[in-house]
Design a protein around this motif. Structure first.
Motif, PDB file in Angstrom:
ATOM      1  N   ARG A   1     -10.349  -2.310   5.381  1.00 22.18           N
ATOM      2  CA  ARG A   1      -9.331  -1.276   5.598  1.00 22.18           C
ATOM      3  C   ARG A   1      -7.939  -1.907   5.707  1.00 22.18           C
ATOM      4  O   ARG A   1      -6.993  -1.481   5.055  1.00 22.18           O
ATOM      5  N   ASN A   2      -7.864  -3.011   6.527  1.00 16.26           N
ATOM      6  CA  ASN A   2      -6.571  -3.672   6.712  1.00 16.26           C
ATOM      7  C   ASN A   2      -6.058  -4.284   5.415  1.00 16.26           C
ATOM      8  O   ASN A   2      -4.872  -4.215   5.092  1.00 16.26           O
ATOM      9  N   ILE A   3      -7.021  -4.884   4.682  1.00 18.37           N
ATOM     10  CA  ILE A   3      -6.625  -5.516   3.415  1.00 18.37           C
ATOM     11  C   ILE A   3      -6.057  -4.452   2.476  1.00 18.37           C
ATOM     12  O   ILE A   3      -5.000  -4.629   1.867  1.00 18.37           O
ATOM     13  N   ALA A   4      -6.769  -3.303   2.411  1.00 22.45           N
ATOM     14  CA  ALA A   4      -6.341  -2.214   1.526  1.00 22.45           C
ATOM     15  C   ALA A   4      -4.948  -1.736   1.910  1.00 22.45           C
ATOM     16  O   ALA A   4      -4.071  -1.564   1.060  1.00 22.45           O
ATOM     17  N   LYS A   5      -4.756  -1.573   3.226  1.00 20.66           N
ATOM     18  CA  LYS A   5      -3.474  -1.045   3.713  1.00 20.66           C
ATOM     19  C   LYS A   5      -2.346  -2.001   3.323  1.00 20.66           C
ATOM     20  O   LYS A   5      -1.335  -1.609   2.749  1.00 20.66           O
ATOM     21  N   GLU A   6      -2.567  -3.256   3.636  1.00 19.24           N
ATOM     22  CA  GLU A   6      -1.507  -4.231   3.393  1.00 19.24           C
ATOM     23  C   GLU A   6      -1.217  -4.439   1.898  1.00 19.24           C
ATOM     24  O   GLU A   6      -0.078  -4.647   1.495  1.00 19.24           O
ATOM     25  N   ALA A   7      -2.286  -4.338   1.081  1.00 20.94           N
ATOM     26  CA  ALA A   7      -2.081  -4.519  -0.369  1.00 20.94           C
ATOM     27  C   ALA A   7      -1.570  -3.246  -1.032  1.00 20.94           C
ATOM     28  O   ALA A   7      -1.226  -3.246  -2.212  1.00 20.94           O
ATOM     29  N   GLY A   8      -1.583  -2.151  -0.282  1.00 25.63           N
ATOM     30  CA  GLY A   8      -1.106  -0.881  -0.812  1.00 25.63           C
ATOM     31  C   GLY A   8      -2.065  -0.274  -1.832  1.00 25.63           C
ATOM     32  O   GLY A   8      -1.648   0.367  -2.801  1.00 25.63           O
ATOM     33  N   VAL A   9      -3.362  -0.521  -1.637  1.00 23.13           N
ATOM     34  CA  VAL A   9      -4.363   0.069  -2.549  1.00 23.13           C
ATOM     35  C   VAL A   9      -5.438   0.766  -1.706  1.00 23.13           C
ATOM     36  O   VAL A   9      -5.454   0.655  -0.477  1.00 23.13           O
ATOM     37  N   GLY A  10      -6.337   1.473  -2.370  1.00 24.48           N
ATOM     38  CA  GLY A  10      -7.393   2.180  -1.640  1.00 24.48           C
ATOM     39  C   GLY A  10      -8.523   1.245  -1.214  1.00 24.48           C
ATOM     40  O   GLY A  10      -8.692   0.174  -1.801  1.00 24.48           O
ATOM     41  N   ILE A  11      -9.295   1.682  -0.215  1.00 23.16           N
ATOM     42  CA  ILE A  11     -10.428   0.867   0.259  1.00 23.16           C
ATOM     43  C   ILE A  11     -11.454   0.687  -0.871  1.00 23.16           C
ATOM     44  O   ILE A  11     -12.033  -0.382  -1.036  1.00 23.16           O
TER      45      ILE A  11
END
Ligand code: XLF
Length: 329
Positions: A5-15
């Motif tokens: 979830r955090n990775i998705a948020k920070e990369a600006g992409v979906g989970i």
């Protein structure tokens, strides 16, 4: 804590995109891939080998898929490969496919999920499953695709050697017990045996077994062979099946090699322990396993390997289930 979830948020992409990337289950554009990789790089979450592998997309694990480890040939193969690759810092993830394509498919998914560095697949029944990802693969016996290197014994020659030996030992009424027909290796042994018989104008009978990976199934097959003692020579498609045939003859008080002579295939360690010890066609497990491991490691390191087909020469190992030439005279 870093998670998908955090990775998705920070990369600006979906989970779902991060999940596709991490599990290698679908398309992710190069641009998105590098965004995700940058976030993963920045994060210093490295809890275990699997997570490290997922984050770096590079584990030190080699997947080994065999039909079933209870076959002595495959358990010796696993031991040799494990020893070879562990000296180079790799570990083995062992999978029994039971010759079931569904199970094999499942394990290919699991291995992909674990980001294995490479895969050794033995007597595979899958094809596209190995070509839709970028994990290096080497195959024993099955021709999967033009790109995937295949190592196999010259099984046709092996079948011929088995026939010639039984013929030289005086057998004139022979049968071949063949294994499951989805295997090229087994079919080639069969063809070699039949062609060599034709050259001597001899008709041979064929019995086909559906499996070789479990002793119980082999025994069930063998109990159906009613007139088997009417033959004077039997070529069995592998050693574990030959061992079951020998045991069956013991129970029926049929003497080997006086009444029936038997030749196996493999030269796995079981042959020497049998009584009488098994004459067999060797497909050197040392040579095969070393080549599989060595070539796969080269592929993992990105080294070029020109040869697409690597052939092992089989050889007759004479023991006590066939008559010696002195006894014949
Ligand atoms: O697939 C073939 C049949 O069995 C393999 O090489 C083996 O001989 C191993 O026992």
């Amino acid at each position: 804590m870093t998670n998908m979830r955090n990775i998705a948020k920070e990369a600006g992409v979906g989970i779902a995109t991060v999940s596709r990337y991490i599990n290698n289950t679908g398309y992710v554009s190069e641009e998105v891939k590098s965004k995700i990789e940058r976030v993963i790089e920045k994060s210093n979450y490295r809890p275990n080998e699997l997570a490290r592998a997922i984050f770096t997309r590079n584990s030190k694990i080699i997947g080994l898929l065999v039909p079933n480890i209870s076959n002595p040939y495959f358990n010796e193969m696993a031991l040799i490969i494990e020893e070879f690759v562990s000296n180079l810092g790799f570990s083995i993830f062992l999978c029994n496919t039971n010759d079931d394509p569904e199970k094999e498919r499942h394990y290919i998914d699991v291995l992909q999920g674990h980001r294995v560095a490479g895969i050794i697949t033995v007597r595979s029944q899958c094809k596209e499953e190995y070509t839709t990802h970028d994990i290096p693969v080497i195959s024993f016996e099955s021709n999967i695709s033009e790109q995937i290197i295949t190592v196999s014994t010259d099984n046709y020659l092996g079948g011929r050697l088995a026939f010639d030996h039984l013929y030289e030992c005086g057998c004139r009424k022979m049968v071949h017990i063949a294994g499951p027909d989805f295997s090229n290796a087994i079919n080639d042994r069969y063809m070699g045996f039949v062609d060599a018989a034709k050259e001597k104008n001899l008709e041979v009978d064929i019995i086909q077994f559906k499996t070789d990976f479990q002793r119980k199934m082999l025994e069930a097959n063998i109990r159906t062979l009613e007139d088997i003692e009417s033959y004077d020579g039997i070529f069995v498609f592998n050693d574990i099946a030959a061992a079951t045939v020998i045991r069956y003859f013991k129970l029926k008080n049929v003497n080997i090699p006086q009444q029936v002579q038997v030749v196996g295939f493999d030269n796995s360690y079981i042959g020497e322990f049998l009584y009488p010890s098994l004459t067999t066609i060797e497909q050197s497990v040392q040579e095969v396993s070393k080549i599989l491991a060595e070539v796969l490691v080269k592929l993992i390191k990105g080294e070029a390997v020109e040869q697409r087909k690597i052939s092992i020469i089989p050889k007759l190992i004479q023991r006590e289930t066939t008559k010696t030439f002195e006894k014949l005279n």
